[in-house]
Enzyme design. Structure first.
Site, PDB file in Angstrom:
ATOM      1  N   HIS A 132     -33.868  38.735  68.087  1.00  0.00           N
ATOM      2  CA  HIS A 132     -35.050  39.484  68.755  1.00  0.00           C
ATOM      3  C   HIS A 132     -34.219  40.418  69.785  1.00  0.00           C
ATOM      4  O   HIS A 132     -33.179  40.106  70.437  1.00  0.00           O
ATOM      5  CB  HIS A 132     -35.573  38.347  69.519  1.00  0.00           C
ATOM      6  CG  HIS A 132     -37.052  39.028  70.111  1.00  0.00           C
ATOM      7  ND1 HIS A 132     -38.023  39.694  69.509  1.00  0.00           N
ATOM      8  CD2 HIS A 132     -37.076  39.405  71.717  1.00  0.00           C
ATOM      9  CE1 HIS A 132     -38.817  40.350  70.213  1.00  0.00           C
ATOM     10  NE2 HIS A 132     -38.294  40.195  71.596  1.00  0.00           N
TER      11      HIS A 132
ATOM     12  N   ASP B 143     -41.236  34.141  69.153  1.00  0.00           N
ATOM     13  CA  ASP B 143     -40.171  34.334  69.773  1.00  0.00           C
ATOM     14  C   ASP B 143     -39.729  33.324  70.889  1.00  0.00           C
ATOM     15  O   ASP B 143     -39.078  33.933  71.914  1.00  0.00           O
ATOM     16  CB  ASP B 143     -40.346  35.931  70.235  1.00  0.00           C
ATOM     17  CG  ASP B 143     -40.197  36.884  69.391  1.00  0.00           C
ATOM     18  OD1 ASP B 143     -39.931  36.780  68.461  1.00  0.00           O
ATOM     19  OD2 ASP B 143     -41.068  38.053  69.714  1.00  0.00           O
TER      20      ASP B 143
ATOM     21  N   ASN C 237     -33.590  33.462  63.818  1.00  0.00           N
ATOM     22  CA  ASN C 237     -34.347  34.926  64.022  1.00  0.00           C
ATOM     23  C   ASN C 237     -33.498  35.485  65.075  1.00  0.00           C
ATOM     24  O   ASN C 237     -32.832  34.887  65.980  1.00  0.00           O
ATOM     25  CB  ASN C 237     -35.723  34.963  64.370  1.00  0.00           C
ATOM     26  CG  ASN C 237     -36.250  36.031  64.596  1.00  0.00           C
ATOM     27  OD1 ASN C 237     -36.267  37.052  63.687  1.00  0.00           O
ATOM     28  ND2 ASN C 237     -37.192  36.558  65.644  1.00  0.00           N
TER      29      ASN C 237
ATOM     30  N   SER D 296     -31.163  38.524  71.275  1.00  0.00           N
ATOM     31  CA  SER D 296     -31.114  36.823  71.260  1.00  0.00           C
ATOM     32  C   SER D 296     -31.126  36.166  70.077  1.00  0.00           C
ATOM     33  O   SER D 296     -31.979  36.920  69.167  1.00  0.00           O
ATOM     34  CB  SER D 296     -32.184  36.401  72.157  1.00  0.00           C
ATOM     35  OG  SER D 296     -32.314  36.866  73.609  1.00  0.00           O
TER      36      SER D 296
ATOM     37  N   GLN E 180     -24.716  44.921  69.106  1.00  0.00           N
ATOM     38  CA  GLN E 180     -24.411  43.685  69.538  1.00  0.00           C
ATOM     39  C   GLN E 180     -25.228  42.700  68.706  1.00  0.00           C
ATOM     40  O   GLN E 180     -24.555  41.573  68.499  1.00  0.00           O
ATOM     41  CB  GLN E 180     -24.926  43.511  71.012  1.00  0.00           C
ATOM     42  CG  GLN E 180     -24.262  44.437  72.189  1.00  0.00           C
ATOM     43  CD  GLN E 180     -22.464  44.175  71.762  1.00  0.00           C
ATOM     44  OE1 GLN E 180     -22.069  43.126  71.701  1.00  0.00           O
ATOM     45  NE2 GLN E 180     -22.101  45.224  71.698  1.00  0.00           N
TER      46      GLN E 180
END
Length: 216
Positions: free
Chosen positions: A112, A148, A110, A139, A176
């Site tokens: 985040h 998370d 994932n 991240s 990013q």
């Protein structure tokens, strides 16, 4: 690890991170092959991005199921028809059940929009500004049963500018995300990235708690 790593992407929205993955796969030496894109929303623009790239799509409407576990069980059935080595969450706006996470243990990533463990959940850019943070970012992490909270793989760090708004900060963080997510997926596809009981490993070395840091 096979020469080609089959990936299934789950999304609920516009699919900008999916597009970054598609673009990175256009590289002729990429070991990543996106087998399918699955959404819980039929109107997700990410499905169109997948179709434009010739990628199989599926829609599984969560509102048609009696609860989270029933939906997740059906989702597992759909994902597993593609036999992926890796499942990538790219803006999939569903909290996943423990059973789903365990089924894909060590092969579920994932992204985040914060420097985890800061700002789990929503409204991360607003929260970073309200806290007066000098740095913010995004991240990539392995998914575990903690929301998370899985082991970090890579983080991109950007400076917070004095005139930043949540919108401007989000735009720079998104840029990013589009760099580090394809990077992490490629590491996995190349057999360089893995998860064991200690945490995330890159090239056989345990990553720091913060993951691999990229400072912009």
């Amino acid at each position: 690890m096979p020469d080609t790593c089959d990936v299934v992407v789950l999304l609920s929205g516009t699919g900008s991170n999916l597009q970054a993955l598609i673009d990175s796969c256009a590289n002729t030496d990429s070991p990543v092959r996106i087998r399918a894109v699955i959404s819980n929303r039929a109107d997700a623009y990410g499905l169109q991005r997948a179709k434009d790239a010739g990628i199989d799509t599926r829609v599984l409407d969560h509102t048609a199921f009696e609860g989270r576990e029933a939906f997740d069980a059906a989702l597992i059935d759909v994902i597993d028809t593609f036999n992926p080595q890796l499942v990538v969450l790219a803006g999939f706006m569903r909290i996943l059940s423990a059973g789903f996470v365990r089924h894909y243990q060590g092969r579920l990533l994932n992204i985040h929009p914060s420097l985890l463990p800061k700002y789990k959940g929503l409204h991360t850019h607003q929260r970073a500004l309200e806290a007066g943070d000098s740095e913010h970012g995004c991240s990539v992490h392995f998914v575990t049963e903690e929301l998370d909270g899985g082991p970090l793989v890579v983080q991109a760090i950007i400076a917070v500018e004095s005139d930043d708004s949540p919108q401007s900060l989000a735009q720079r963080v998104h840029a990013q995300e589009h760099q580090i997510y394809p990077l992490a997926v490629r590491w996995f596809a190349e057999g360089r990235l893995s998860l064991d009981e200690q945490g995330a490993l890159l090239d056989g070395q345990l990553l720091a708690a913060s993951g691999h840091l990229i400072r912009i």
